[in-house]
Design a protein around this motif. Structure first.
Motif, PDB file in Angstrom:
ATOM      1  N   LEU A 191      -1.404  20.144   7.079  1.00 31.73           N
ATOM      2  CA  LEU A 191      -1.327  21.500   6.539  1.00 31.73           C
ATOM      3  C   LEU A 191      -2.325  21.594   5.389  1.00 31.73           C
ATOM      4  CD1 LEU A 191       2.532  22.156   6.380  1.00 31.73           C
ATOM      5  CD2 LEU A 191       0.932  22.632   8.245  1.00 31.73           C
ATOM      6  N   ASP A 192      -3.311  22.447   5.549  1.00 31.04           N
ATOM      7  CA  ASP A 192      -4.307  22.690   4.501  1.00 31.04           C
ATOM      8  C   ASP A 192      -4.432  24.198   4.322  1.00 31.04           C
ATOM      9  OD1 ASP A 192      -6.311  22.401   2.644  1.00 31.04           O
ATOM     10  OD2 ASP A 192      -7.895  22.030   4.123  1.00 31.04           O
ATOM     11  N   PRO A 193      -3.427  24.810   3.680  1.00 33.64           N
ATOM     12  CA  PRO A 193      -3.346  26.280   3.656  1.00 33.64           C
ATOM     13  C   PRO A 193      -4.597  26.952   3.119  1.00 33.64           C
ATOM     14  CG  PRO A 193      -1.324  25.302   2.818  1.00 33.64           C
ATOM     15  CD  PRO A 193      -2.299  24.184   2.982  1.00 33.64           C
ATOM     16  N   GLY A 203       0.369  28.572  -0.178  1.00 33.34           N
ATOM     17  CA  GLY A 203       0.598  28.917   1.215  1.00 33.34           C
ATOM     18  C   GLY A 203       2.034  28.759   1.663  1.00 33.34           C
ATOM     19  N   PHE A 204       2.953  28.445   0.741  1.00 35.76           N
ATOM     20  CA  PHE A 204       4.364  28.244   1.084  1.00 35.76           C
ATOM     21  C   PHE A 204       5.201  29.378   0.506  1.00 35.76           C
ATOM     22  CE2 PHE A 204       2.851  24.133   2.088  1.00 35.76           C
ATOM     23  CZ  PHE A 204       3.806  23.494   2.870  1.00 35.76           C
ATOM     24  N   THR A 248      -4.128  26.156   8.729  1.00 38.37           N
ATOM     25  CA  THR A 248      -4.503  26.874   7.517  1.00 38.37           C
ATOM     26  C   THR A 248      -3.736  28.184   7.432  1.00 38.37           C
ATOM     27  OG1 THR A 248      -6.346  27.924   8.664  1.00 38.37           O
ATOM     28  CG2 THR A 248      -6.817  25.862   7.504  1.00 38.37           C
ATOM     29  N   GLY A 249      -3.642  28.711   6.220  1.00 39.61           N
ATOM     30  CA  GLY A 249      -2.976  29.979   5.996  1.00 39.61           C
ATOM     31  C   GLY A 249      -1.467  29.897   6.152  1.00 39.61           C
ATOM     32  N   PRO A 250      -0.753  30.900   5.643  1.00 37.77           N
ATOM     33  CA  PRO A 250       0.720  30.895   5.724  1.00 37.77           C
ATOM     34  C   PRO A 250       1.247  30.835   7.151  1.00 37.77           C
ATOM     35  CG  PRO A 250      -0.039  32.535   4.142  1.00 37.77           C
ATOM     36  CD  PRO A 250      -1.260  32.034   4.858  1.00 37.77           C
ATOM     37  N   GLN A 251       0.554  31.501   8.102  1.00 36.54           N
ATOM     38  CA  GLN A 251       1.031  31.481   9.479  1.00 36.54           C
ATOM     39  C   GLN A 251       0.904  30.087  10.095  1.00 36.54           C
ATOM     40  OE1 GLN A 251      -1.135  34.556  11.541  1.00 36.54           O
ATOM     41  NE2 GLN A 251       0.216  36.196  10.785  1.00 36.54           N
ATOM     42  N   GLY A 252      -0.198  29.425   9.833  1.00 39.34           N
ATOM     43  CA  GLY A 252      -0.358  28.070  10.342  1.00 39.34           C
ATOM     44  C   GLY A 252       0.685  27.127   9.759  1.00 39.34           C
ATOM     45  N   VAL A 253       0.970  27.276   8.456  1.00 35.60           N
ATOM     46  CA  VAL A 253       2.008  26.457   7.809  1.00 35.60           C
ATOM     47  C   VAL A 253       3.354  26.694   8.481  1.00 35.60           C
ATOM     48  CG1 VAL A 253       3.307  26.150   5.667  1.00 35.60           C
ATOM     49  CG2 VAL A 253       0.815  26.296   5.601  1.00 35.60           C
ATOM     50  N   ALA A 254       3.713  27.959   8.671  1.00 36.53           N
ATOM     51  CA  ALA A 254       5.017  28.280   9.244  1.00 36.53           C
ATOM     52  C   ALA A 254       5.150  27.738  10.660  1.00 36.53           C
ATOM     53  CB  ALA A 254       5.225  29.797   9.235  1.00 36.53           C
TER      54      ALA A 254
END
Length: 664
Positions: free
Chosen positions: A493-495, A568-569, A518-524
């Motif tokens: 995870l590299d937001p 990003g969390f 990347t980004g909040p969607q990728g994290v989720a």
């Protein structure tokens, strides 16, 4: 001449038949417990006490008394026994004292079959404790030694047995006390304690194991064979309790070699002054050359692993011996000066100057003797390190080791992995590999923030963050390289995308199955997938249906790398991360976070359990880790890849090639 030990110091035993003489200063129960390789007391049948005085190779006194003799035959002990702890317990309800603080200091003497004393120990510094482990006999590399322990328990026998890992310790303690009660009732009343008996280092306050470290550094759990906790072998019981204090000379006696003769400790030149902690003199002759793989174990990997941890313990204890001797020399000099200059009229003039000079000379003599013993032990440990380090497999080896030149993707995962090196200021050159058992039972937190270490305070914040990212890549790359093809899947995870350069070895080699999210969607998305995997695995384990997992559940171990937390969390993502940190290891999901705790302060105490659940390591040297035996604050050095070295890229290239070859 017999060795007079101080707490923590050890001494080799000359043979297998011994007698341990105990003078308790008043009516006390003498007994012994047997421990396995981890020091764990497996069952009540491993306790010798007046109600059950005989065990194979061991016989204790049959009732409470002021003086005891314990017979030991080391060769007759069960093969599973690696430790014999000699204990003293004050009998309850006998009208005697309730704590050892009311008695004279117990004295223990270990003698050979001819009655000649081998080692002695005066158990000083006891207060509210009603049970104490006085000494222990333990096996190290095939040879037996005696160690002065002096570990007291205000909670009595029950607390002692619990600390040794015995199941249902309180019930067993009650049964033992009931068995010894008739003899305890006949015991004579003890003499009152007078001040000043014995000598040695003071113990910690009562209320638990004496001397147990309460320091800020996070304690590395003892990971000797079959020890338990966060960095331990998997087959486990609880670790042996930390023993505060000093160690004697390091002995590298190989089980297939003839034992070496040893000289006794020097005696104090001043008969009127209390004797210092004894520092054994140098061994006669040349020490045996250490052998790589000299630890216990079935495989060379296990033997090397155990040998490294044995070196770790030896270095901790011999340094404690030196520090204890210096502290003693300082305190004795202060006491001598106080006595010599107690009269204000004697504080000036030639007589006062001479007294100060004599006290300083005696202090220097003691410190020089202690330093000589330390240097001798360091020379032996350095010689062992020079033999062991080149023999370490890639999982245990430094990045600059030739082992990586011939590295191939293994067929099975190793038992442990190197996560850095540990050192102490008394010997800046000698470093001990920090080996952590696999699979990881705790996640890792790479602290990208400022710490109190000199290296952190002088490092640029951007450089610290860059080094933290490189350390995460180095650790992940090592884990991938030492697992079989497809045995470990890494998610990143590299937001903010700020770690792209640090992640280059992973992304460019093709070792990652998916690019960094990347980004909040990728994290989720990644967190949701790993949370689902943990839920499904736990459900399958509870219902004993592990073969019924959905086909899309990756059977490999999972490593999640989180960069720049909490950027990003959102709250939902934070909760999922906490869940993975707590429940993930049991389902094969492991966490590695790169984070500055200050940047997450807006969450307040909600994240405190998360930080505590992770093993903290740093991208720059820092003294935040403590050993499980003495509690020294060790300087941790991160396992960064040498600048310009292609070793990591080559290893990850082999990982990617092995996956393609196996279709994984």
């Amino acid at each position: 001449m017999a060795a007079e030990l101080v707490r923590g110091q050890n001494h080799p035993l000359p043979g297998s038949r011994l007698e341990i003489r105990v003078s308790a200063g008043g009516p006390a129960v003498a007994g012994a417990t047997l421990g396995d390789e981890a020091g764990r007391l497996r069952e009540p049948g491993w306790i010798a006490h007046p109600g059950s005085p005989r065990l194979p190779g061991l016989e204790v006194s049959r009732q409470a008394a002021a003086d005891h003799r314990i017979a030991v035959n080391l060769e007759a002990l069960p093969k599973a026994v690696h430790r014999v702890s000699v204990l003293l317990v004050l009998p309850a309800g006998a009208g005697g004292p309730l704590s050892f603080g009311a008695l004279a200091a117990p004295v223990v003497a270990v003698t050979g079959p001819d009655g000649a004393e081998v080692a002695g120990y005066t158990v000083t510094g006891l207060g509210a404790e009603s049970a104490v482990v006085a000494v222990e006999l333990y096996r190290r590399q095939g040879a037996w030694k005696v160690r002065a322990v002096g570990q007291g328990y205000a909670g009595g026998l029950a607390a002692m047995l619990e600390d040794q890992g015995l199941p249902r310790a309180r019930e067993t303690a009650a049964a033992v006390e009931e068995a010894v009660a008739p003899g305890a009732a006949r015991a004579a009343a003890p003499p009152a304690r007078t001040g000043g008996e014995g000598r040695g280092l003071p113990s910690a306050p009562a209320g638990g194991p004496s001397g147990a470290p309460g320091t800020a550094p996070e304690t590395l759990p003892d990971t000797q064979p079959e020890a338990a906790t966060a960095l331990r072998p998997a087959s486990a019981g609880p670790p042996a309790p930390p023993v505060p204090a000093a160690s004697g000379p390091v002995d590298y006696h190989h089980p297939r070699r003839a034992p070496r003769a040893t000289a006794g400790p020097p005696t104090s030149a001043e008969s009127s002054a209390p004797a210092p902690p004894s520092v054994p003199s140098a061994r006669s002759g040349t020490p045996d050359r250490p052998v790589a793989g000299d630890g216990p174990g079935w495989s060379m990997e296990e033997r090397l692993y155990n040998q490294v941890w044995g070196m770790f313990e030896d270095l901790a204890r011999t340094t404690a011996a030196y520090r204890g001797a210096v502290d003693f020399a300082d305190s004795r000099m202060e006491r001598e000066l106080d006595e010599a200059l107690a009269d204000p009229r004697s504080r000036l003039g030639p007589g006062a100057d001479a007294a100060r000079a004599r006290a300083g000379e005696r202090r220097a003599e003691l410190v020089d003797r202690a330093r000589a013993a330390l240097e001798r032990d360091l020379a032996q440990l350095t010689a062992e390190s020079e033999v062991v380090e080149p023999a370490l497999p890639p999982a245990f080896a430094r990045w600059d080791s030739p082992a990586w030149d011939v590295h191939r993707v293994p067929a099975q995962a190793p038992m442990a992995v190197r996560l850095g090196d540990l050192g102490l200021p008394e010997h800046s050159v000698l470093r001990i590999p920090m080996l952590v058992r696999l699979p990881l039972e705790r996640g890792l937190w790479i602290d990208a923030g400022r710490t109190s270490s000199a290296a952190s305070l002088t490092a640029d914040p951007h450089r610290r963050r860059r080094l933290a990212g490189e350390l995460a890549t180095a650790v992940a790359g090592r884990l991938l390289a030492v697992h079989p093809a497809g045995g470990l899947t890494v998610h990143v995870l590299d937001p903010t995308g700020a770690a792209a350069s640090a992640l280059a070895p992973l992304t460019e080699s093709g070792a990652l199955r998916e690019p960094p999210a990347t980004g909040p969607q990728g994290v989720a998305l990644v967190l949701a997938g790993l949370t689902r995997r943990v839920d499904l695995v736990q459900m399958a384990v509870r219902t004993r249906a592990t073969d019924a997992l959905p086909p899309d559940v990756d059977p490999a171990g999972q490593l999640l790398i989180v960069h720049d937390f909490p950027h990003g969390f959102d709250d939902r993502a934070v909760n999922r991360l906490r869940y993975l940190a707590d429940e993930g290891p049991s389902a094969g999901v492991h966490l590695m976070m790169v984070a500055d705790r200050e940047e997450a302060r807006e969450y307040g105490p909600v994240l405190d359990p998360l930080w505590r659940s992770l093993l903290r390591i740093t991208p720059v040297p820092d003294d935040h880790l403590a050993d499980p035996w003495v509690g020294h604050a060790w300087t941790y050095e991160p396992p960064l890849v040498p600048a310009g070295s292609p070793v990591l890229s080559r290893a990850l290239g082999r990982v990617a090639e092995a996956r393609r070859r196996h279709g994984r």
